[in-house]
Design a protein around this motif. Sequence first.
Motif, PDB file in Angstrom:
ATOM      1  N   LEU A  16      36.574  21.996  34.841  1.00 34.81           N
ATOM      2  CA  LEU A  16      35.838  20.763  35.113  1.00 34.81           C
ATOM      3  C   LEU A  16      34.693  20.606  34.115  1.00 34.81           C
ATOM      4  CD1 LEU A  16      35.227  18.232  36.736  1.00 34.81           C
ATOM      5  CD2 LEU A  16      33.978  19.674  38.379  1.00 34.81           C
ATOM      6  N   ASP A  17      33.975  21.679  33.841  1.00 34.91           N
ATOM      7  CA  ASP A  17      32.884  21.641  32.874  1.00 34.91           C
ATOM      8  C   ASP A  17      33.413  21.239  31.493  1.00 34.91           C
ATOM      9  OD1 ASP A  17      30.050  22.238  32.108  1.00 34.91           O
ATOM     10  OD2 ASP A  17      31.050  23.783  30.901  1.00 34.91           O
ATOM     11  N   PHE A  18      34.530  21.815  31.075  1.00 34.61           N
ATOM     12  CA  PHE A  18      35.171  21.485  29.799  1.00 34.61           C
ATOM     13  C   PHE A  18      35.489  19.992  29.718  1.00 34.61           C
ATOM     14  CE2 PHE A  18      39.489  20.772  28.035  1.00 34.61           C
ATOM     15  CZ  PHE A  18      39.272  21.046  26.693  1.00 34.61           C
ATOM     16  N   GLU A  19      36.104  19.465  30.764  1.00 33.44           N
ATOM     17  CA  GLU A  19      36.490  18.053  30.765  1.00 33.44           C
ATOM     18  C   GLU A  19      35.266  17.134  30.763  1.00 33.44           C
ATOM     19  OE1 GLU A  19      39.372  16.756  30.243  1.00 33.44           O
ATOM     20  OE2 GLU A  19      40.769  18.382  30.639  1.00 33.44           O
ATOM     21  N   GLN A  20      34.240  17.486  31.524  1.00 34.99           N
ATOM     22  CA  GLN A  20      33.034  16.654  31.575  1.00 34.99           C
ATOM     23  C   GLN A  20      32.273  16.685  30.250  1.00 34.99           C
ATOM     24  OE1 GLN A  20      31.335  18.442  35.133  1.00 34.99           O
ATOM     25  NE2 GLN A  20      31.798  16.595  36.317  1.00 34.99           N
ATOM     26  N   ARG A  21      32.094  17.859  29.676  1.00 37.84           N
ATOM     27  CA  ARG A  21      31.348  17.993  28.420  1.00 37.84           C
ATOM     28  C   ARG A  21      32.016  17.247  27.273  1.00 37.84           C
ATOM     29  NH1 ARG A  21      28.418  23.566  27.257  1.00 37.84           N
ATOM     30  NH2 ARG A  21      27.814  24.104  29.374  1.00 37.84           N
ATOM     31  N   ASN A  22      33.324  17.188  27.300  1.00 37.11           N
ATOM     32  CA  ASN A  22      34.081  16.624  26.180  1.00 37.11           C
ATOM     33  C   ASN A  22      34.672  15.258  26.464  1.00 37.11           C
ATOM     34  OD1 ASN A  22      34.188  18.898  24.063  1.00 37.11           O
ATOM     35  ND2 ASN A  22      34.585  19.925  26.015  1.00 37.11           N
ATOM     36  N   ARG A  23      34.284  14.640  27.577  1.00 36.45           N
ATOM     37  CA  ARG A  23      34.896  13.376  27.986  1.00 36.45           C
ATOM     38  C   ARG A  23      34.794  12.311  26.899  1.00 36.45           C
ATOM     39  NH1 ARG A  23      33.865   9.948  33.603  1.00 36.45           N
ATOM     40  NH2 ARG A  23      35.525   8.422  33.191  1.00 36.45           N
ATOM     41  N   ALA A  24      33.626  12.076  26.368  1.00 34.59           N
ATOM     42  CA  ALA A  24      33.461  11.032  25.348  1.00 34.59           C
ATOM     43  C   ALA A  24      34.211  11.402  24.071  1.00 34.59           C
ATOM     44  CB  ALA A  24      31.984  10.804  25.062  1.00 34.59           C
ATOM     45  N   TYR A  25      34.178  12.661  23.706  1.00 30.84           N
ATOM     46  CA  TYR A  25      34.884  13.123  22.510  1.00 30.84           C
ATOM     47  C   TYR A  25      36.385  12.879  22.646  1.00 30.84           C
ATOM     48  CZ  TYR A  25      36.787  16.521  19.161  1.00 30.84           C
ATOM     49  OH  TYR A  25      37.492  17.138  18.161  1.00 30.84           O
ATOM     50  N   PHE A  26      36.955  13.234  23.793  1.00 33.07           N
ATOM     51  CA  PHE A  26      38.382  13.023  24.005  1.00 33.07           C
ATOM     52  C   PHE A  26      38.730  11.541  24.042  1.00 33.07           C
ATOM     53  CE2 PHE A  26      38.391  17.268  26.489  1.00 33.07           C
ATOM     54  CZ  PHE A  26      38.578  17.992  25.317  1.00 33.07           C
ATOM     55  N   ALA A  27      37.882  10.743  24.683  1.00 36.56           N
ATOM     56  CA  ALA A  27      38.159   9.312  24.843  1.00 36.56           C
ATOM     57  C   ALA A  27      38.203   8.580  23.505  1.00 36.56           C
ATOM     58  CB  ALA A  27      37.126   8.676  25.767  1.00 36.56           C
ATOM     59  N   ALA A  28      37.634   9.172  22.470  1.00 43.61           N
ATOM     60  CA  ALA A  28      37.688   8.550  21.149  1.00 43.61           C
ATOM     61  C   ALA A  28      39.092   8.579  20.555  1.00 43.61           C
ATOM     62  CB  ALA A  28      36.703   9.241  20.205  1.00 43.61           C
ATOM     63  N   SER A  29      39.947   9.497  21.042  1.00 40.27           N
ATOM     64  CA  SER A  29      41.280   9.594  20.450  1.00 40.27           C
ATOM     65  C   SER A  29      42.427   9.498  21.450  1.00 40.27           C
ATOM     66  CB  SER A  29      41.414  10.899  19.653  1.00 40.27           C
ATOM     67  OG  SER A  29      41.188  12.011  20.478  1.00 40.27           O
ATOM     68  N   ILE A  30      42.155   9.686  22.735  1.00 38.71           N
ATOM     69  CA  ILE A  30      43.190   9.574  23.768  1.00 38.71           C
ATOM     70  C   ILE A  30      42.615   8.828  24.964  1.00 38.71           C
ATOM     71  CG2 ILE A  30      44.505  11.625  23.084  1.00 38.71           C
ATOM     72  CD1 ILE A  30      43.017  13.223  25.175  1.00 38.71           C
ATOM     73  N   SER A  31      43.473   8.381  25.846  1.00 39.91           N
ATOM     74  CA  SER A  31      43.014   7.635  27.021  1.00 39.91           C
ATOM     75  C   SER A  31      42.084   8.489  27.873  1.00 39.91           C
ATOM     76  CB  SER A  31      44.211   7.194  27.871  1.00 39.91           C
ATOM     77  OG  SER A  31      45.008   6.305  27.141  1.00 39.91           O
ATOM     78  N   ASP A  32      41.018   7.866  28.350  1.00 47.89           N
ATOM     79  CA  ASP A  32      40.071   8.537  29.240  1.00 47.89           C
ATOM     80  C   ASP A  32      40.751   8.838  30.571  1.00 47.89           C
ATOM     81  OD1 ASP A  32      37.281   9.373  29.884  1.00 47.89           O
ATOM     82  OD2 ASP A  32      37.491   7.798  31.397  1.00 47.89           O
ATOM     83  N   ARG A  33      40.411   9.967  31.159  1.00 47.95           N
ATOM     84  CA  ARG A  33      40.992  10.355  32.441  1.00 47.95           C
ATOM     85  C   ARG A  33      40.514   9.468  33.585  1.00 47.95           C
ATOM     86  NH1 ARG A  33      44.033  14.821  32.037  1.00 47.95           N
ATOM     87  NH2 ARG A  33      43.529  16.457  30.555  1.00 47.95           N
ATOM     88  N   GLY A  34      39.385   8.832  33.433  1.00 46.46           N
ATOM     89  CA  GLY A  34      38.862   7.936  34.458  1.00 46.46           C
ATOM     90  C   GLY A  34      37.991   8.667  35.469  1.00 46.46           C
ATOM     91  N   ASP A  35      37.146   7.916  36.134  1.00 49.02           N
ATOM     92  CA  ASP A  35      36.210   8.482  37.108  1.00 49.02           C
ATOM     93  C   ASP A  35      36.919   9.152  38.281  1.00 49.02           C
ATOM     94  OD1 ASP A  35      34.086   7.607  35.569  1.00 49.02           O
ATOM     95  OD2 ASP A  35      33.844   5.737  36.705  1.00 49.02           O
ATOM     96  N   HIS A  36      38.071   8.627  38.681  1.00 48.14           N
ATOM     97  CA  HIS A  36      38.813   9.194  39.813  1.00 48.14           C
ATOM     98  C   HIS A  36      39.178  10.653  39.553  1.00 48.14           C
ATOM     99  CE1 HIS A  36      42.274   9.890  42.506  1.00 48.14           C
ATOM    100  NE2 HIS A  36      41.569   9.134  43.339  1.00 48.14           N
ATOM    101  N   TYR A  37      39.567  10.963  38.319  1.00 46.21           N
ATOM    102  CA  TYR A  37      39.918  12.334  37.943  1.00 46.21           C
ATOM    103  C   TYR A  37      38.770  13.288  38.246  1.00 46.21           C
ATOM    104  CZ  TYR A  37      40.914  16.360  34.927  1.00 46.21           C
ATOM    105  OH  TYR A  37      41.113  17.627  34.446  1.00 46.21           O
ATOM    106  N   PHE A  38      37.569  12.907  37.870  1.00 45.51           N
ATOM    107  CA  PHE A  38      36.414  13.778  38.053  1.00 45.51           C
ATOM    108  C   PHE A  38      35.964  13.812  39.513  1.00 45.51           C
ATOM    109  CE2 PHE A  38      36.434  12.597  33.603  1.00 45.51           C
ATOM    110  CZ  PHE A  38      36.340  13.844  33.006  1.00 45.51           C
ATOM    111  N   ALA A  39      36.047  12.696  40.198  1.00 44.68           N
ATOM    112  CA  ALA A  39      35.632  12.638  41.601  1.00 44.68           C
ATOM    113  C   ALA A  39      36.547  13.461  42.508  1.00 44.68           C
ATOM    114  CB  ALA A  39      35.592  11.188  42.079  1.00 44.68           C
TER     115      ALA A  39
END
Length: 169
Positions: A16-39
């Motif tokens: 979860l920490d990995f996904e949260q820390r890198n969310r913006a970085y990943f979203a620059a090249s692939i679809s964002d997981r969305g808020d539901h994923y994190f919630a």
Amino acid sequence: MTRFQRLRLDHAPALLDFEQRNRAYFAASISDRGDHYFAHFTERHHELLAEQASGLHHFHVLVDPDGEIVGRVNLIDVADGAADLGYRIAERAAGRGLATRAVREVCTLARTEYGLATLRAITTLDNIGSRTVLARTGFSPTGELDLNGRPGLSFVRHLHAEPGEPSPS
């Protein structure tokens, strides 16, 4: 040294920490997981482990010496000797060959442990890093496609034993 591990229940907090820390970085090249994923991360983590136990998917993480997850490599939708490859590397660990090493390792596991013969992958045309990883690990482009409104490429790799490597039984 970064360790390649099959996803487990106790990886949840670091993942979860990995996904949260890198969310913006990943979203620059692939679809964002969305808020539901994190919630609903905990429930989804349990679902993924159940799907992995059933053989539908094979999830892996890359863990640094401090226990921080710096990448993940997944084989999803396993069926008929084939699966789809997906991977993501933390921004702080990108550009060091980690993705290439991890994809090579998962290709070997796919053939020797999971009995797979073919892996498929997709990436956007502008994701040069991902395209480079796929080329370096033996994937061949198979065609163009649309990835959520962005031009992309599909790839395939047929898994064969490397010289000196035992064949699966």
